[in-house]
Write a protein that holds these residues in place. Sequence first.
Motif, PDB file in Angstrom:
ATOM      1  N   SER A 128       0.859  -1.194   0.000  1.00 56.71           N
ATOM      2  CA  SER A 128       0.000   0.000   0.000  1.00 56.71           C
ATOM      3  C   SER A 128       0.887   1.233   0.000  1.00 56.71           C
ATOM      4  CB  SER A 128      -0.905   0.006   1.237  1.00 56.71           C
ATOM      5  OG  SER A 128      -1.624   1.220   1.314  1.00 56.71           O
ATOM      6  N   PHE A 129       0.598   2.154  -0.911  1.00 53.86           N
ATOM      7  CA  PHE A 129       1.417   3.352  -1.032  1.00 53.86           C
ATOM      8  C   PHE A 129       0.653   4.615  -0.641  1.00 53.86           C
ATOM      9  CE2 PHE A 129       3.131   0.346  -4.186  1.00 53.86           C
ATOM     10  CZ  PHE A 129       4.420   0.224  -3.703  1.00 53.86           C
TER      11      PHE A 129
ATOM     12  N   LEU B  78       5.613  12.864  -7.105  1.00 47.72           N
ATOM     13  CA  LEU B  78       5.456  11.449  -6.770  1.00 47.72           C
ATOM     14  C   LEU B  78       4.541  10.743  -7.759  1.00 47.72           C
ATOM     15  CD1 LEU B  78       5.210  11.524  -2.863  1.00 47.72           C
ATOM     16  CD2 LEU B  78       7.101  10.682  -4.259  1.00 47.72           C
ATOM     17  N   SER B  79       3.511  11.425  -8.232  1.00 47.83           N
ATOM     18  CA  SER B  79       2.612  10.802  -9.213  1.00 47.83           C
ATOM     19  C   SER B  79       3.394  10.471 -10.486  1.00 47.83           C
ATOM     20  CB  SER B  79       1.427  11.718  -9.518  1.00 47.83           C
ATOM     21  OG  SER B  79       1.840  12.911 -10.160  1.00 47.83           O
ATOM     22  N   ASP B  80       4.307  11.364 -10.880  1.00 43.15           N
ATOM     23  CA  ASP B  80       5.159  11.104 -12.048  1.00 43.15           C
ATOM     24  C   ASP B  80       6.090   9.919 -11.785  1.00 43.15           C
ATOM     25  OD1 ASP B  80       4.038  13.226 -13.425  1.00 43.15           O
ATOM     26  OD2 ASP B  80       5.612  14.639 -12.872  1.00 43.15           O
ATOM     27  N   LEU B  81       6.647   9.872 -10.569  1.00 43.21           N
ATOM     28  CA  LEU B  81       7.558   8.786 -10.226  1.00 43.21           C
ATOM     29  C   LEU B  81       6.847   7.440 -10.254  1.00 43.21           C
ATOM     30  CD1 LEU B  81      10.330   7.785  -9.198  1.00 43.21           C
ATOM     31  CD2 LEU B  81       9.496   8.195  -6.867  1.00 43.21           C
ATOM     32  N   PHE B  82       5.647   7.371  -9.685  1.00 40.20           N
ATOM     33  CA  PHE B  82       4.902   6.114  -9.660  1.00 40.20           C
ATOM     34  C   PHE B  82       4.542   5.652 -11.072  1.00 40.20           C
ATOM     35  CE2 PHE B  82       3.816   7.210  -5.147  1.00 40.20           C
ATOM     36  CZ  PHE B  82       4.352   6.065  -4.585  1.00 40.20           C
TER      37      PHE B  82
ATOM     38  N   ILE C  39       4.308   1.596 -11.200  1.00 45.30           N
ATOM     39  CA  ILE C  39       3.447   1.253 -10.075  1.00 45.30           C
ATOM     40  C   ILE C  39       2.011   1.664 -10.411  1.00 45.30           C
ATOM     41  CG2 ILE C  39       2.982   1.651  -7.620  1.00 45.30           C
ATOM     42  CD1 ILE C  39       5.540   0.080  -8.161  1.00 45.30           C
ATOM     43  N   LEU C  40       1.886   2.792 -11.119  1.00 44.12           N
ATOM     44  CA  LEU C  40       0.595   3.273 -11.586  1.00 44.12           C
ATOM     45  C   LEU C  40       0.649   3.404 -13.108  1.00 44.12           C
ATOM     46  CD1 LEU C  40      -0.030   6.129  -8.980  1.00 44.12           C
ATOM     47  CD2 LEU C  40      -1.154   3.887  -9.036  1.00 44.12           C
TER      48      LEU C  40
ATOM     49  N   GLU D  34      -4.889   0.104  -7.189  1.00 39.63           N
ATOM     50  CA  GLU D  34      -5.274   0.767  -8.431  1.00 39.63           C
ATOM     51  C   GLU D  34      -5.131   2.282  -8.381  1.00 39.63           C
ATOM     52  OE1 GLU D  34      -8.879  -0.955 -10.391  1.00 39.63           O
ATOM     53  OE2 GLU D  34      -9.019  -2.094  -8.523  1.00 39.63           O
ATOM     54  N   PHE D  35      -4.977   2.843  -7.207  1.00 42.09           N
ATOM     55  CA  PHE D  35      -4.739   4.267  -7.067  1.00 42.09           C
ATOM     56  C   PHE D  35      -4.035   4.523  -5.746  1.00 42.09           C
ATOM     57  CE2 PHE D  35      -8.266   4.013  -4.252  1.00 42.09           C
ATOM     58  CZ  PHE D  35      -8.357   5.195  -3.523  1.00 42.09           C
ATOM     59  N   ILE D  36      -3.472   5.712  -5.607  1.00 41.95           N
ATOM     60  CA  ILE D  36      -2.808   6.097  -4.358  1.00 41.95           C
ATOM     61  C   ILE D  36      -3.521   7.316  -3.799  1.00 41.95           C
ATOM     62  CG2 ILE D  36      -0.678   7.021  -3.358  1.00 41.95           C
ATOM     63  CD1 ILE D  36       0.854   5.318  -5.394  1.00 41.95           C
ATOM     64  N   LEU D  37      -3.897   7.237  -2.555  1.00 41.13           N
ATOM     65  CA  LEU D  37      -4.586   8.333  -1.884  1.00 41.13           C
ATOM     66  C   LEU D  37      -3.600   9.111  -1.019  1.00 41.13           C
ATOM     67  CD1 LEU D  37      -7.217   9.815  -1.100  1.00 41.13           C
ATOM     68  CD2 LEU D  37      -7.504   8.130   0.736  1.00 41.13           C
ATOM     69  N   VAL D  38      -3.553  10.414  -1.206  1.00 35.75           N
ATOM     70  CA  VAL D  38      -2.716  11.293  -0.383  1.00 35.75           C
ATOM     71  C   VAL D  38      -3.634  12.276   0.328  1.00 35.75           C
ATOM     72  CG1 VAL D  38      -0.859  12.985  -0.335  1.00 35.75           C
ATOM     73  CG2 VAL D  38      -0.776  11.110  -1.985  1.00 35.75           C
TER      74      VAL D  38
END
Length: 321
Positions: A84-85, A104-108, A113-114, A185-189
């Motif tokens: 979980s990220f 971070l969204s670009d990195l993932f 990862i995404l 399927e997605f990362i929540l921040v």
Amino acid sequence: MREAFTYTQNSQINVVFNQKKEKSAALPFPIDEKVSHAPLEKMEKALNRLVGMSEVKKMVKELYAWLYVYRKREEAQLKVGKQSFHMLFKGNPGTGKTTVARLLSDLFREMEILPKGQLIEAERADLVGEYIGQTAQKTRDLVKKALGGVLFIDEAYSLSRGGEKDFGKEAVDTLVKQMEDHNTEFILVLAGYSDEMDDFLQMNPGLPSRFPMIFSFPDFSGDELLQISGQMMEEREYRMTTEARKRLSRHLHQKVIDHDAHFSNGRYVRNLIEKTIRRQAVRLVREGAFDRDSLLTIRTCDLALDDERFPLNADEAFSTI
């Protein structure tokens, strides 16, 4: 300072800091020149443009190392498990939380990862409805839009401020369910003030364990705010006179000392620079001076400071050259 990730039984990450003298920009691990680390190099270039946030930068670099080894273990058919990220960003407004979320969204995405890596920014109004039944659907729709990317909810603590009859709790409960249904399927921040975010986590017993990574964003110092203002000026092709720079420095250091509740760090500086540029434009039109040096130069009288004893209006600014 050097930090490393350690793992607990519930996969939470704790950051352990060991005292060691080293350059803040140094990588937390050696780089094999035969291995391509293009995503890290791109991330480092972006991070180096950011002022301050030394510990955040170190965490981002170690996150890259974690993701890299995660992929290598997959390739070696070793056990990796479902990670979980989801993250919590704690800090005052204008401390760089949205900027880091975008990086971070670009990195993932680049680390696969995404699949999409889009950043969807949201606030309370995007999740909470006015009538019964609206909130859960709005929240599900927002998560659906964020699938394959990052959902960034600023001032997330506001979801817990309406009391028992408020629909904010329903939004949080729906988010928890969506995190379970779409865990990879997605990362929540979730972002917001430090103390308020701590209280927010108590709103639902399932929240704390679902956020293995916590980033703390400290306020900028006076020197860092001055450096940010200098960067903004340079990006817009302006330069301050020596006196203007000294005056701005005193002002920003005083803002940090006063610790005004409404002071928003980097956002304040950005607004100040934009107002200052408009004041300079008004002055130049009145003077009729449009040579290159005049167009570049910001004088003390151009600074749009809110601590002036007698703030200048446009006409008064023209006469104080």
